[in-house]
Design an enzyme around this catalytic site. Structure first.
Site, mmCIF file in Angstrom:
data_model
loop_
_atom_site.group_PDB
_atom_site.id
_atom_site.type_symbol
_atom_site.label_atom_id
_atom_site.label_comp_id
_atom_site.label_asym_id
_atom_site.label_seq_id
_atom_site.Cartn_x
_atom_site.Cartn_y
_atom_site.Cartn_z
ATOM 1 C CG HIS A 408 -2.278 0.603 0.923
ATOM 2 N ND1 HIS A 408 -2.555 1.296 -0.237
ATOM 3 C CD2 HIS A 408 -3.434 0.634 1.642
ATOM 4 C CE1 HIS A 408 -3.796 1.722 -0.222
ATOM 5 N NE2 HIS A 408 -4.359 1.337 0.920
ATOM 6 C CG ASP A 412 -4.178 3.755 -6.055
ATOM 7 O OD1 ASP A 412 -4.757 2.899 -6.776
ATOM 8 O OD2 ASP A 412 -3.695 4.803 -6.519
#
Length: 436
Positions: A408, A412
């Site tokens: 992350h 995204d």
């Protein structure tokens, strides 16, 4: 005619039997079983009921000799510590002792006189004669042990000495122990079987094994993996058309040296196609320079179960290979894994990973990213389930689940979902593979 009037007051009185503190901070219990009913006559240490706390089961025993006149709780009701459980009808000690004193002065030759003389040894002289409250049974027990009742710390109501107090004073039972009365043997056999302790079973000895080989490598790789903030995304794939497409290609694959064409080469090629559209999923993160390295080659790592453990070699340059070529490379890796002949080159430079947990039987999972890669996918077992077609008709569909994990810090949710949709589109419409 002469009439005789009996002026002695009733020798019976009612007392409440409260639930005492059973330790460990327990303030309430659930009544699980009653061993007595209203009207029963019990003696000290007879079993009354079994209660259950959040930690253990406890059998409550009587502290009185007498008749039960009231039960305050039904089965499965809560009982509070310090509140009444039952009500007893017991002998009035004061009247009993007054009668005993009168009897002791009447005669010195009978057995009762002997017992009363023994009782008089338990009294203290302070501005008169004071008698220690106790039942005849307790006095007989004290007499048998030549014990002065005045020396025994009482725990009964109004300073009454109980049978358990004498046994504790003599050191025959530990303090607070529930000691069954001899006449209660039959009731003891009726106690729940759970109260009988099973003989202890010796635990097998621990075995220490030094980490080595695949397990030692897993220790290092997973320690690095869990430093990555994982993002998870899952979806379902309809494999029905791919099953037909694979069957059509099976004969061609056999002619080119692939005896069995599995779904995995299609999944690997679909991933390579999606990586070309979303190259950040085929990258690595350089923390030192805070930069992203986009990998040119699609070296897709594949989890393989081997006799040495789970290994993850990779198929090189999938972007330039067709499904049959990928199948050949995959079969070669599997064979080398089974024979223990995988080389360091087979593990080097992997850029993206896939794992087929469906072989074992799972559905969804949360796979761990293999650093320095930034994404991994895990396919579950393909299952036949009912689905609606475009005409709202119920049909049989072959559904496979997929679980993605992404770094992350780099990827995204929208990017991972878009990547997954391209991968899914090619598996659900396998004719699109001919375009690549």
């Amino acid at each position: 005619m002469t009439r005789c009037l009996h002026l002695t007051s009733c020798l019976e009185k009612k007392v409440a039997f409260n639930l005492s503190d059973i330790g460990e901070g327990i303030r309430e219990v659930t009544v699980k079983e009653w061993f007595v009913k209203v009207g029963d006559t019990v003696e000290q240490f007879d079993n009354l009921c079994e209660v259950q706390s959040d930690k253990a089961s406890v059998t409550i025993t009587s502290r009185y000799d007498g008749k039960i006149t009231k039960i305050f709780h039904s089965i499965d009701e809560l009982a509070l510590v310090g509140k009444p459980l039952l009500e007893f009808e017991v002998a009035n000690d004061d009247e009993e002792q007054d009668d005993s004193e009168s009897n002791s002065s009447a005669s010195s030759s009978s057995d009762s006189d002997v017992e009363q003389k023994s009782d008089s040894a338990t009294i203290s002289a302070i501005a008169g004669r004071l008698i220690t409250p106790a039942t005849p049974a307790v006095r007989r027990l004290a007499k048998e042990h030549q014990l002065d009742l005045a020396q025994v710390p009482p725990t009964g109501k109004n300073g009454r000495v109980l049978k358990g107090d004498i046994l504790e004073y003599l050191g025959q039972v530990p303090p607070g122990t529930n000691v069954p009365h001899p006449s209660n043997a039959a009731k003891q056999t009726a106690a729940p079987a759970a109260t009988l302790a099973a003989p202890p079973v010796p635990a097998p000895a621990d075995r220490v094994e030094q980490l080595k080989g695949v397990r030692k490598a897993m220790l290092k790789s997973m320690s690095e993996s869990l430093k990555i903030p994982h993002f998870a995304y899952s979806d379902e794939i309809d494999m029905s058309q791919l099953m037909q497409f694979r069957a059509q290609l099976q004969s061609a694959a056999l002619a080119q040296g692939v005896p069995k064409l599995t779904f995995m080469p299609f999944c690997i090629k679909a991933a390579s196609i999606a990586l070309a559209k979303f190259p950040i999923v085929n990258s690595s993160l350089d923390l030192a320079s805070e930069s992203i390295i986009y990998k040119g080659a699609h070296n897709i790592s594949v989890a393989i179960d081997t006799p040495q453990g789970l290994v993850v070699p990779n198929i090189k340059n999938c972007q330039s290979k067709n499904i049959i070529e990928i199948a050949k490379d995959l079969n070669a890796l599997v064979e080398r894994g089974r024979t223990g002949s995988l080389t360091p080159a087979d593990f080097a430079d992997g850029t993206f990973s896939l794992s087929n947990i469906g072989i074992v039987g799972g559905t969804y999972t949360h796979p761990c990213i293999m650093a320095p890669q930034v994404a991994i996918g895990a396919m579950g077992r393909t299952k036949a389930v009912p689905r609606f077609n475009e005409r709202d008709e119920v049909i049989k569909a072959h559904i496979m689940s997929v679980s993605w994990s992404a770094d992350h810090r780099v990827i995204d949710g929208v990017t991972m979902a878009s990547f997954s949709n391209v991968w899914k589109q090619h598996l659900e419409q396998p004719s699109l593979f001919v375009l690549h």
